[in-house]
Design a protein around this motif. Structure first.
Motif, PDB file in Angstrom:
ATOM      1  N   ALA A  22       0.826  -1.206   0.000  1.00 38.64           N
ATOM      2  CA  ALA A  22       0.000   0.000   0.000  1.00 38.64           C
ATOM      3  C   ALA A  22       0.862   1.258   0.000  1.00 38.64           C
ATOM      4  N   LEU A  23       1.905   1.264   0.821  1.00 31.96           N
ATOM      5  CA  LEU A  23       2.769   2.445   0.912  1.00 31.96           C
ATOM      6  C   LEU A  23       3.466   2.731  -0.412  1.00 31.96           C
ATOM      7  N   LEU A  24       3.985   1.696  -1.052  1.00 27.84           N
ATOM      8  CA  LEU A  24       4.754   1.885  -2.279  1.00 27.84           C
ATOM      9  C   LEU A  24       3.876   2.011  -3.521  1.00 27.84           C
ATOM     10  N   CYS A  50      11.675   6.104  -3.323  1.00 29.05           N
ATOM     11  CA  CYS A  50      10.587   6.591  -4.181  1.00 29.05           C
ATOM     12  C   CYS A  50      10.821   8.022  -4.655  1.00 29.05           C
ATOM     13  N   GLY A  51      11.878   8.675  -4.137  1.00 27.42           N
ATOM     14  CA  GLY A  51      12.151  10.049  -4.518  1.00 27.42           C
ATOM     15  C   GLY A  51      11.200  11.037  -3.885  1.00 27.42           C
ATOM     16  N   ASP A  52      10.576  10.654  -2.769  1.00 25.41           N
ATOM     17  CA  ASP A  52       9.612  11.524  -2.093  1.00 25.41           C
ATOM     18  C   ASP A  52      10.249  12.213  -0.897  1.00 25.41           C
ATOM     19  N   GLU A  53       9.523  13.157  -0.352  1.00 28.82           N
ATOM     20  CA  GLU A  53       9.967  13.890   0.831  1.00 28.82           C
ATOM     21  C   GLU A  53       9.260  13.327   2.059  1.00 28.82           C
ATOM     22  N   LEU A  54       9.991  13.140   3.142  1.00 26.84           N
ATOM     23  CA  LEU A  54       9.427  12.630   4.388  1.00 26.84           C
ATOM     24  C   LEU A  54       9.430  13.723   5.437  1.00 26.84           C
ATOM     25  N   GLN A  55       8.284  14.029   5.977  1.00 26.16           N
ATOM     26  CA  GLN A  55       8.159  14.948   7.105  1.00 26.16           C
ATOM     27  C   GLN A  55       7.726  14.137   8.319  1.00 26.16           C
ATOM     28  N   VAL A  56       8.324  14.390   9.461  1.00 30.58           N
ATOM     29  CA  VAL A  56       8.036  13.635  10.676  1.00 30.58           C
ATOM     30  C   VAL A  56       7.426  14.561  11.724  1.00 30.58           C
ATOM     31  N   ARG A  57       6.314  14.211  12.237  1.00 37.09           N
ATOM     32  CA  ARG A  57       5.666  14.924  13.344  1.00 37.09           C
ATOM     33  C   ARG A  57       5.527  13.958  14.516  1.00 37.09           C
ATOM     34  N   ARG A  58       5.915  14.417  15.689  1.00 32.05           N
ATOM     35  CA  ARG A  58       5.838  13.565  16.880  1.00 32.05           C
ATOM     36  C   ARG A  58       4.695  14.041  17.762  1.00 32.05           C
TER      37      ARG A  58
END
Length: 532
Positions: A22-24, A50-58
């Motif tokens: 699902a993610l890919l 995948c060449g995407d940007e990852l933003q992390v929120r905690r």
């Protein structure tokens, strides 16, 4: 926008391939994922590939979780809102009778072999507020370390900010959330770094001190909040007098870990071992965290959650498991599509499909961020259908191999073989060929009758699944869906009847340690529970 919850499941050997796929593979501009921060190492790799940007929120868990310093000790101490956790169908039914006999309380049941409708019905019954105030006592002294804002968690997303880190709104069956008491600052103990817990926050630990107030739910704070010590005395975890607090008890398997909104006040492990289909093994810390985290969810009626064990000898292991930091997930589980496997098998018509599955797995080359998933289910069905190799195409065989059928479930495996043989020989499987069992006219009155209905419901499920994929051959979808619904209704009625039946004192004398024997001395759960 697509939201994927429980993203840490992509590391699971049995089911992780579905999250990875699902993610890919999902076609979306933004993908929001929520779950345990232990998944971040592999998630960063996948997003980068995948060449995407990852933003992390905690995010922080918005209500404290208290690990009690004393075990429950006796079924007579069970209180409203408690959830007794066991890992076999037989144990759960036994627990239900013991709760009625020794605590005088009604108990609801949730386990994997129940149809989804029955699980939801039992959950709604458990969540339903009583007409009178619920009372109970736990007899446990405990304390907790928690921050002003609860516990920390992480939620990650690619190409956007993330959704709320898993603190989803509860179902309407829970009723309104009561107003929290204001947080009270206790004396400072200096810096204390909480251990991040498995699902959406940080685990709080307990000590043996008593006489302090129950931890209150706080709605604000920052990741840098200092830790304060709070606790509760002998009434810790006892039933509340609030009318919104439930008076029922829940007896459940690890099926409660996902997918149900439950108004649980306290989780009580009756065992820390389970039979996993191969052997009896200790629960993994991640499994314990997932189940324990059901207590005191923010949207529930309880300002704090509690977790303990039935027996004192299990309590140290529980504390150790919840104190451990989660292990980083470094590889995502992956399985090829059924179309790819069928194409590979078609290239080797001289081989049995089961052999092709083994060969494909043995020769597959995966990147360092991936691991080949568990395909025992497919292989078991392919082995059982060996005599149909050549009579059915590779695509048809693969379709049957991916059917929702556990070959250790006698009723379902027998039905699958019957359906495949009939499809091969006659090209059609009508509603008359679903089962040689007919629905009983009345609801079950014994556990054996209930078990047979659960098996029949799974057979209807399998047939309906095949109807949607081979509609020209499996032509009785409407009849099967109607029979499945009727079967589910009988199961729900049977659960109510069994709950109202007088408990057996003789059962209690003979089986007061049934959960210990089943889970820890190696008795296999042959009840078709289907628990993971």
């Amino acid at each position: 926008v697509v939201v994927l919850d429980e993203i840490q499941m992509l590391g699971d050997q049995l089911r992780g391939w579905a999250w990875t796929r699902a993610l890919l593979g999902v076609a979306a501009r933004e993908v929001h994922v929520a779950g345990d921060s232990a998944v971040l190492p592999v998630l960063r790799v996948l997003v980068a590939e995948c060449g995407d940007e990852l933003q992390v929120r905690r995010y922080r868990r918005l209500s404290p979780l208290v690990v009690q310093s004393e075990a429950l000790g006796s079924m007579a101490a069970v209180a409203g809102g408690d959830c007794l956790v066991a890992f076999s169908r037989r144990s759960l039914h036994g627990l239900r009778r013991e709760v009625a006999r020794r605590a005088g309380r009604e108990a609801c049941l949730v386990y994997g072999a129940l149809p989804p409708e029955a699980r939801r019905q039992q959950a709604a019954l458990f969540n339903r507020p009583p007409t009178q105030s619920a009372t109970g006592n736990s007899g446990s002294d405990c304390s907790t370390y928690t921050s002003d804002s609860g516990s920390s968690s992480s939620s990650s997303c690619s190409s956007s900010s993330s959704s709320d880190g898993g603190n989803s709104t509860a179902s309407a069956a829970m009723g309104p959330r009561p107003r929290s008491l204001p947080a009270r600052q206790q004396r400072r103990n200096g810096p204390y770094e909480p251990t991040e817990y498995g699902e959406h926050g940080a685990w709080v630990t307990s000590s043996s001190s008593a006489g302090e107030r129950e931890p209150s739910r706080s709605r604000s704070g920052s990741p840098g909040s200092e830790m304060h010590r709070s606790g509760c005395g002998s009434g810790c975890g006892s039933g509340s007098s609030s009318p919104s607090v439930n008076s029922h008890v829940l007896c459940a398997s690890d099926a409660i870990g996902m997918g149900l909104n439950l108004n649980i006040r306290r989780v009580i492990f009756t065992s820390l071992h389970k039979y996993d289909g191969t052997a009896v093994r200790p629960l993994q810390p991640s499994e314990i965290r997932q189940i324990a985290g059901r207590a005191g969810r923010f949207a529930s009626s309880h300002p704090a959650g509690y977790v303990t064990t039935l027996r004192a000898r299990d309590l140290p292991a529980l504390h150790r498991a919840l104190a451990l930091p989660p292990e980083p997930i470094t590889r995502a589980c992956l399985l090829p599509s059924s179309e790819a496997l069928a194409a590979y098998a078609a290239l080797h018509p001289d081989r049995h499909l089961a052999t092709s599955l083994l060969t494909f797995a043995a020769t597959a080359k995966l990147g360092e961020a991936y691991v080949y998933g568990n395909y025992d289910g497919m292989y078991g069905i392919a082995s059982a259908l060996r005599e149909l190799d050549g009579a059915l195409s590779a695509e048809e065989l693969m379709l049957f191999c991916t059917a929702p059928a556990d070959m250790d479930d006698a009723a379902v495996s027998s039905a699958l073989l019957h359906f495949a043989l009939s499809y091969c020989r006659e090209g059609r499987v009508g509603p008359e060929g679903i089962s040689d069992r007919s629905l009983p006219p009345t609801a079950p009155t014994t556990e054996a009758e209930l078990k047979r209905l659960e098996e029949l419901h799974r057979v209807y499920d399998l047939y309906v699944w095949l109807c949607y994929r081979l509609p020209y051959a499996f032509t009785g979808r409407e009849e099967a869906e109607a029979s499945r619904a009727a079967c589910g209704g009988l199961i729900e009625e049977g659960l109510e009847r069994l709950a109202a039946a007088p408990s057996s004192a003789e059962f209690g004398r003979r089986n007061h340690n049934y959960h210990h024997y089943n889970a820890e001395e190696g008795e296999e759960d042959k009840d078709g529970d289907g628990e993971p």
